[in-house]
Design a protein around this motif. Sequence first.
Motif, PDB file in Angstrom:
ATOM      1  N   LEU A  24      38.962  47.139  35.661  1.00 39.09           N
ATOM      2  CA  LEU A  24      40.384  46.679  35.057  1.00 39.09           C
ATOM      3  C   LEU A  24      40.836  45.440  35.813  1.00 39.09           C
ATOM      4  N   SER A  25      40.637  45.187  36.874  1.00 43.27           N
ATOM      5  CA  SER A  25      41.207  43.991  37.667  1.00 43.27           C
ATOM      6  C   SER A  25      40.276  42.763  37.072  1.00 43.27           C
ATOM      7  N   ASN A  26      39.088  42.965  36.339  1.00 40.57           N
ATOM      8  CA  ASN A  26      38.419  42.068  35.900  1.00 40.57           C
ATOM      9  C   ASN A  26      38.985  41.547  34.476  1.00 40.57           C
ATOM     10  N   LEU A  27      39.271  42.998  33.978  1.00 40.65           N
ATOM     11  CA  LEU A  27      39.685  42.713  32.584  1.00 40.65           C
ATOM     12  C   LEU A  27      41.172  41.915  32.629  1.00 40.65           C
ATOM     13  N   PHE A  28      41.944  42.287  33.683  1.00 42.95           N
ATOM     14  CA  PHE A  28      43.351  41.668  33.715  1.00 42.95           C
ATOM     15  C   PHE A  28      42.921  40.118  34.126  1.00 42.95           C
ATOM     16  N   LEU A  29      42.048  39.754  34.935  1.00 39.79           N
ATOM     17  CA  LEU A  29      41.838  38.545  35.267  1.00 39.79           C
ATOM     18  C   LEU A  29      41.467  37.614  34.003  1.00 39.79           C
ATOM     19  N   ASP A  30      40.618  38.182  33.155  1.00 38.39           N
ATOM     20  CA  ASP A  30      40.020  37.256  32.170  1.00 38.39           C
ATOM     21  C   ASP A  30      40.876  37.245  30.855  1.00 38.39           C
ATOM     22  N   LYS A  31      41.668  38.291  30.592  1.00 39.47           N
ATOM     23  CA  LYS A  31      42.456  38.451  29.412  1.00 39.47           C
ATOM     24  C   LYS A  31      43.847  38.115  29.425  1.00 39.47           C
ATOM     25  N   VAL A  32      44.534  38.497  30.711  1.00 35.59           N
ATOM     26  CA  VAL A  32      46.134  38.190  30.886  1.00 35.59           C
ATOM     27  C   VAL A  32      46.235  36.947  31.866  1.00 35.59           C
ATOM     28  N   LEU A  33      45.588  36.881  32.957  1.00 37.36           N
ATOM     29  CA  LEU A  33      45.952  35.937  33.977  1.00 37.36           C
ATOM     30  C   LEU A  33      45.564  34.554  33.503  1.00 37.36           C
ATOM     31  N   PHE A  34      44.326  34.654  33.392  1.00 36.51           N
ATOM     32  CA  PHE A  34      43.517  33.202  32.969  1.00 36.51           C
ATOM     33  C   PHE A  34      42.973  33.492  31.735  1.00 36.51           C
ATOM     34  N   PRO A  35      43.385  33.516  30.453  1.00 34.98           N
ATOM     35  CA  PRO A  35      42.486  33.933  29.340  1.00 34.98           C
ATOM     36  C   PRO A  35      41.800  32.603  29.025  1.00 34.98           C
ATOM     37  N   ALA A  36      40.558  33.028  28.456  1.00 34.81           N
ATOM     38  CA  ALA A  36      39.655  31.820  28.409  1.00 34.81           C
ATOM     39  C   ALA A  36      39.799  30.912  26.792  1.00 34.81           C
ATOM     40  N   ILE A  45      39.099  29.362  32.875  1.00 29.28           N
ATOM     41  CA  ILE A  45      37.689  29.850  33.287  1.00 29.28           C
ATOM     42  C   ILE A  45      37.262  29.437  34.904  1.00 29.28           C
ATOM     43  N   ASN A  46      37.563  28.276  35.137  1.00 28.81           N
ATOM     44  CA  ASN A  46      37.195  27.889  36.677  1.00 28.81           C
ATOM     45  C   ASN A  46      37.943  28.961  37.441  1.00 28.81           C
ATOM     46  N   ARG A  47      39.465  28.838  37.248  1.00 23.34           N
ATOM     47  CA  ARG A  47      40.428  29.492  38.120  1.00 23.34           C
ATOM     48  C   ARG A  47      39.841  30.954  38.184  1.00 23.34           C
ATOM     49  N   ALA A  48      39.606  31.577  36.865  1.00 21.53           N
ATOM     50  CA  ALA A  48      39.164  33.073  37.083  1.00 21.53           C
ATOM     51  C   ALA A  48      37.824  33.299  37.958  1.00 21.53           C
ATOM     52  N   ASN A  49      36.859  32.124  37.883  1.00 21.54           N
ATOM     53  CA  ASN A  49      35.629  32.436  38.492  1.00 21.54           C
ATOM     54  C   ASN A  49      36.051  32.138  40.196  1.00 21.54           C
ATOM     55  N   MET A  50      37.132  31.588  40.596  1.00 23.08           N
ATOM     56  CA  MET A  50      37.643  31.132  41.695  1.00 23.08           C
ATOM     57  C   MET A  50      38.232  32.538  42.471  1.00 23.08           C
ATOM     58  N   VAL A  51      38.668  33.303  41.558  1.00 18.21           N
ATOM     59  CA  VAL A  51      39.540  34.634  42.109  1.00 18.21           C
ATOM     60  C   VAL A  51      38.577  35.804  42.194  1.00 18.21           C
TER      61      VAL A  51
END
Lengths: 408, 387
Positions: A24-36, A45-51
């Motif tokens: 879920l945390s990965n999903l949240f990161l990719d879809k909500v916080l920093f959608p690609a 994408i870069n930000r998501a990969n930093m987190v």
Amino acid sequence: MSPAVLGLVTIIVGVGGCLGYFYLSNLFLDKVLFPARGPNAGRNINRANMVRPWLFLGPAIVALGLYLGYPVFETLRLSLTDRTQDDAFVGLANYQQMFAEPKFWEAMRNNMLWLIVVPAASTAFGLLAAQLTDRIKWGAFAKSLIFMPMAISFVGASVIFKLVYDARPAGNEQIGILNAVWMQFDGGFGSILFLKVVPVLILAAFAAIVAYVGWLLLRPILDGKDNIVLKALRAFSGLVSLYIAVIALRNILDIIGMDFPYGQPQTWLTLPFYNNFFLMVVLIWIQTGFAMVILSAALRGIPEETVEAAIVDGANPFQIFFKIKVPQIMPTIVVVWTTITLVVLKVFDIVFAMTNGQWETQVLANYMYDKLFRANDWGVGSASAIIIMLLVSPILIWNVVQARKEMR
Amino acid sequence: MDNIAGRKSGLSWAVNLSVVVLVLLWLFPTVGLLVSSFRTADQIAASGWWKALFPSEQVVQLRTGGAEAATQEGELWVVKGNLLEEAEDGPETGTEITRFGVSSKAVDAYAVGEVASFTKDTKTFTMDAEGNYRFTSTKELKKRGQRVFITATLPPEFTLANYDQVLLSGNSNDSMTKAFLNTLTVTIPATIIPIVIAAFAAYALAWMEFPGRALLIAAVVGLLVVPLQLALIPLLKLHLNIGIGKGYLGVWLAHTGFGLPLAIYLLRNYMSGLPRDIIENAKVDGATDFQIFTKIILPLSFPALASFAIFQFLWTWNDLLVAKVFLIDSTGNTTVMTNQIVELLGTRGGNWEILATAAFVSISVPLLVFFAMQRYLVRGLLAGSVK
């Protein structure tokens, strides 16, 4: 709720929770916080990969910090405070109290004995077993039998060896194998051979090896290449080895002059000083298999050319072993030695189950347990835990330095 | 390796012999415990376990027939019969008897064929090597027959009664059943949970780029060495403060924390050795890190996962200290096997049949795991310590 059901629920909740958290945390990161997608897709994408690494590491860091990091500092704090005075800061009073107790020094002395004898004996037996079993057809089978005690708990091993050391009054049939063998000695020729000559030879060999190691450590100081810290370290460890050699030589004289109580069954675990060695046998019995497995792999990794060259040059098997093979596996021997040293520093179960520190067999870990849970003295207990930590910290630092070297 | 250059060591018999001695030396203590667990208390006390494996000369107590078997011959009451045939669980018929006695003070006073006369010469007893006896008395016999001790060479004899007592009797002092279940309850979650957490962390440390990675790896290596003794009081305090108290949850969490450094270390070492191409190809194909981890890395890391699982299982199963501190409360309902054995050592220190059986029950599971999965254990050891 029955513990078994509770266990099952915990497995499901624990494992499911972990997997759910990661998913879920990965999903949240990719879809909500920093959608690609959208105008900032690349940056997102870069930000998501930093987190993301921190999401993966999160639970581990929390658990490690809480269960291993925090206690180190909390124990240090506890060792400087007094529980009976509302956790008032008392400076080094707990340490002073501990250093004034003879039982603590007994534990320190015994721990030092354990630290020298157990790693040395386990590594030596392990090396011997590895070298011998590698040469025979049924070696794998023999190895797995010598390795087997690794699976046995310290408590189980304690029971096993209590039976070995069991003593019955004189005149009864002995059911402990050690006493049964002991009763065979009657002061005749066999007794002198096995109880005087053989131990003296073993001790003499031990003294010679230790003295040689000491000499190897001390000699480079004369060359004057090393810096001052390394010199001091060499001088210290070299002198310690020489001192051990002197002690061994003194014990040889003791053995020659000793009058053995033939025909008297011995309660081995209550003989002061020597009972320590009977406890150490248990750990050596367990750890030899470990040393053997690792050293055997290292021996097999030795390039064959070096051994062949030595044979062509006419070296005998002993020269091949000590001058060709052992130097090449020296790093592995050091690793085995330090690993067993760590086990020794924490040894608790064996002493707790067999003697509970009576008859002068106390060790630090059991001393600490005594203080914490019997005397309820958290200050002194924590202080002794810090002593254990101080004793392992050289290995800790060395390990970290090695690991960092490797990563570069 | 000596035969590489075409020369075979002439000492191969000496090598074989030394290994045999070494293996026997290492096996002897365990076998002693195993054999003792199949003997009765009397047998254990009467002779060393190493004698139990071979036929040995033993003294057995039997009884003649009593008053109902007696016939009157003149002034004498006489009982005749065969001791071995009449005894219900004595030695087999056909056993050759060498000596006998009629008093526990002199159990082998007479050779077979001799006549023993006793109780102020009012009774006589004699027997032959097959057990046929003749017992006479000048007075009327009591209901129970005469006690007779016979000496004979008997084959080894073993019993399962100890296991029955320890596992099935339900005697709360000796019973290992509850402790066995409790140990399982501690062990299984304490093995699985750290694996899950460590696997994710190890993947991040092996395959993700981020600042502070090297520092974290160094920290894990450092924590590998921290003695868990340091953690006892602070964590117990913490558990009591946040309401977990002493119990399974506490011990699971503690084992998870203490097992994590080794788990992360082993798994990271293994994962970083996996081929880079696979992971990069998957990334190019649009897989997320989560997918790469669950679909590629986890299946490939099975050997490392198995290694750690065995370590953690053995360690939690064999642990005493963590259970004593975080789990076992004053009621003793949550006792584990190691603790139960230590208590038996205290209360039944001389009862070797109970102790040996209890200890063997507790070490049998790790031994099974050990022999079944030795390959993974060795691999894990090598990955953990040889660099």
